[in-house]
Design a protein around this motif. Structure first.
Motif, PDB file in Angstrom:
ATOM      1  N   THR A 165       0.814  -1.205   0.000  1.00 17.26           N
ATOM      2  CA  THR A 165       0.000   0.000   0.000  1.00 17.26           C
ATOM      3  C   THR A 165       0.856   1.267   0.000  1.00 17.26           C
ATOM      4  O   THR A 165       2.003   1.271   0.448  1.00 17.26           O
ATOM      5  N   ILE A 166       0.265   2.340  -0.482  1.00 19.25           N
ATOM      6  CA  ILE A 166       0.890   3.662  -0.447  1.00 19.25           C
ATOM      7  C   ILE A 166      -0.220   4.686  -0.272  1.00 19.25           C
ATOM      8  O   ILE A 166      -1.334   4.511  -0.785  1.00 19.25           O
ATOM      9  N   GLY A 167       0.051   5.741   0.475  1.00 16.54           N
ATOM     10  CA  GLY A 167      -0.939   6.783   0.702  1.00 16.54           C
ATOM     11  C   GLY A 167      -0.262   8.083   1.066  1.00 16.54           C
ATOM     12  O   GLY A 167       0.961   8.216   0.963  1.00 16.54           O
ATOM     13  N   TYR A 168      -1.047   9.045   1.492  1.00 20.74           N
ATOM     14  CA  TYR A 168      -0.519  10.349   1.894  1.00 20.74           C
ATOM     15  C   TYR A 168      -1.255  10.789   3.160  1.00 20.74           C
ATOM     16  O   TYR A 168      -2.456  10.551   3.318  1.00 20.74           O
ATOM     17  N   ALA A 169      -0.514  11.395   4.079  1.00 19.25           N
ATOM     18  CA  ALA A 169      -1.115  11.811   5.349  1.00 19.25           C
ATOM     19  C   ALA A 169      -0.241  12.849   6.015  1.00 19.25           C
ATOM     20  O   ALA A 169       0.960  12.971   5.707  1.00 19.25           O
ATOM     21  N   ASP A 170      -0.822  13.598   6.926  1.00 20.16           N
ATOM     22  CA  ASP A 170      -0.030  14.516   7.729  1.00 20.16           C
ATOM     23  C   ASP A 170       1.129  13.755   8.343  1.00 20.16           C
ATOM     24  O   ASP A 170       0.959  12.681   8.913  1.00 20.16           O
ATOM     25  N   ALA A 171       2.324  14.303   8.223  1.00 22.14           N
ATOM     26  CA  ALA A 171       3.531  13.581   8.622  1.00 22.14           C
ATOM     27  C   ALA A 171       3.543  13.220  10.093  1.00 22.14           C
ATOM     28  O   ALA A 171       4.194  12.245  10.492  1.00 22.14           O
ATOM     29  N   SER A 172       2.826  13.972  10.922  1.00 22.81           N
ATOM     30  CA  SER A 172       2.800  13.678  12.355  1.00 22.81           C
ATOM     31  C   SER A 172       2.196  12.320  12.652  1.00 22.81           C
ATOM     32  O   SER A 172       2.385  11.776  13.738  1.00 22.81           O
ATOM     33  N   GLN A 173       1.456  11.771  11.677  1.00 22.81           N
ATOM     34  CA  GLN A 173       0.792  10.494  11.904  1.00 22.81           C
ATOM     35  C   GLN A 173       1.383   9.363  11.060  1.00 22.81           C
ATOM     36  O   GLN A 173       0.781   8.307  10.913  1.00 22.81           O
TER      37      GLN A 173
END
Length: 364
Positions: A237-245
């Protein structure tokens, strides 16, 4: 879509379920030191960006410790929902991973405001991490075109030449890529696609959008936590999210100029300080025109600038006093350092803080 009276009550009721308490200090519009010295009281309701969730928890804790008779409730319902809730008067302020567009402001309505003018400013600056879960791979280097092709479905295998050529030392499996995106309208998606549209326009042709294009497929997940969970529990899997999480997931270094740059609060702050304010805004509407194509050394271009939004003039004077004080605490040096410790965000610069405080001081 306009909220019904029942929906407004439900929104406020849902927000009220989330009350946080802890310890910190306060300054500027809110009293500092012993909470007994604070004259503020009442309930302050906000909603919006889930990216701000950890920071809001820390801000709420600090503000309530210094103001014992105030209850602040923030519902991390997502940027789009937060803006709508604020517009319909069901919350006194909103968090949003993008500023209102000028035509949205003109169209309104802002039912909790005495006028159509709003105050909005960047309060939470953080890189957006591209996160992945591939066995035996902890880090990857990718350019904008490759990222765009992965998330549009053009690149479907982890050992594709476009990935392998940039990562000669990685052992990449002959495994399908499962790209995860936000299923809800999201400012994080807006910032991520804004980067792709600016840095890889030939490979990402749908522009900067907050709702994921259905023609690209992939797996949808609700909120930042949903994307992180889907990437964590999936395979390839690959995704994008706020780096803090991002946690322990693999992350991507992004090509900037001739170098690859890993995300960091410092790299995120660097691109914000190098970018101008948007034109055509009122004096107290501090939207940043991010330069996503910068090639300056050490700049990380996939950055989330999350805003706080309030009325310039409130219909309810009690809301004005609480919002003004809470906003002042958030942008203070203490407030920004508290968020940095809790969420890994980048504190705003002194120059930007001065401009923001002037905007906050206009609230009445």
């Amino acid at each position: 879509m306009k909220l019904s009276a029942f929906a407004k009550v439900a929104a406020i009721g849902g927000i009220a379920a989330l009350t946080l308490t802890s310890c910190a200090t306060n300054e500027s519009g809110a009293d500092t030191g012993d909470s007994a010295s604070s004259s503020l009281s009442g309930e302050l309701v906000g909603a919006g960006a889930s990216s701000q969730d950890s920071a809001q928890g820390a801000w709420v804790a600090g503000f309530q410790t210094a103001n014992a008779d105030v209850t602040v409730n923030y519902e991390p319902s997502g940027s789009g929902a937060g803006r709508e809730t604020f517009q319909q008067g069901a919350s006194a302020f909103a968090g949003s991973d993008r500023a209102f567009k000028t035509d949205e402001i003109s169209a309104g309505p802002f039912e909790g405001c005495a006028t159509g003018d709003i105050v909005e400013f960047p309060a939470y600056i953080s890189p957006i991490a591209i996160i992945f879960n591939v066995e035996g791979v902890d880090s990857l280097k990718l350019d904008a075109a490759t990222v765009a092709k992965i998330f549009s479905g053009e690149i479907t295998k982890w050992n594709d030449a476009a990935i392998a050529d940039q990562n000669p030392d990685a052992t990449l499996p002959d495994q399908n890529i499962s790209a995860v995106h936000r299923s809800d309208e999201s400012g994080t998606t807006g910032n991520f696609t804004d980067y792709l549209a600016a840095a890889a326009p030939e490979d990402w042709t749908v522009g900067s959008i907050e709702s994921w294009p259905t023609e690209f497929g992939g797996e949808g997940a609700q909120g930042t936590s949903g994307v992180v969970s889907a990437v964590t529990n999936g395979t390839g899997t690959i995704g994008y999210a706020d780096a803090s999480q991002a946690g322990e997931l693999g992350t991507v270094e992004i090509k900037v100029g001739e170098e690859y740059v890993a995300y960091s609060p410092e790299a995120a702050a660097a691109i914000v300080d190098a970018s101008p304010l948007e034109e055509g805004r009122t004096d107290h509407d501090l939207a940043i025109a991010l330069d996503r194509t910068s090639t300056e050394a050490g700049v990380y271009p996939i950055v989330l600038v999350s805003y706080l939004i309030g009325c310039e003039e409130y219909a309810d004077a009690a809301n004005a006093e609480l919002v003004k004080s809470y906003f002042s605490y958030i942008v203070s040096e203490d407030g920004q350092s508290t968020a940095a410790e809790a969420a890994g965000s980048a504190p705003i610069s002194e120059d930007l803080r001065g401009k923001i405080q002037t905007a906050i001081d206009s609230i009445k």
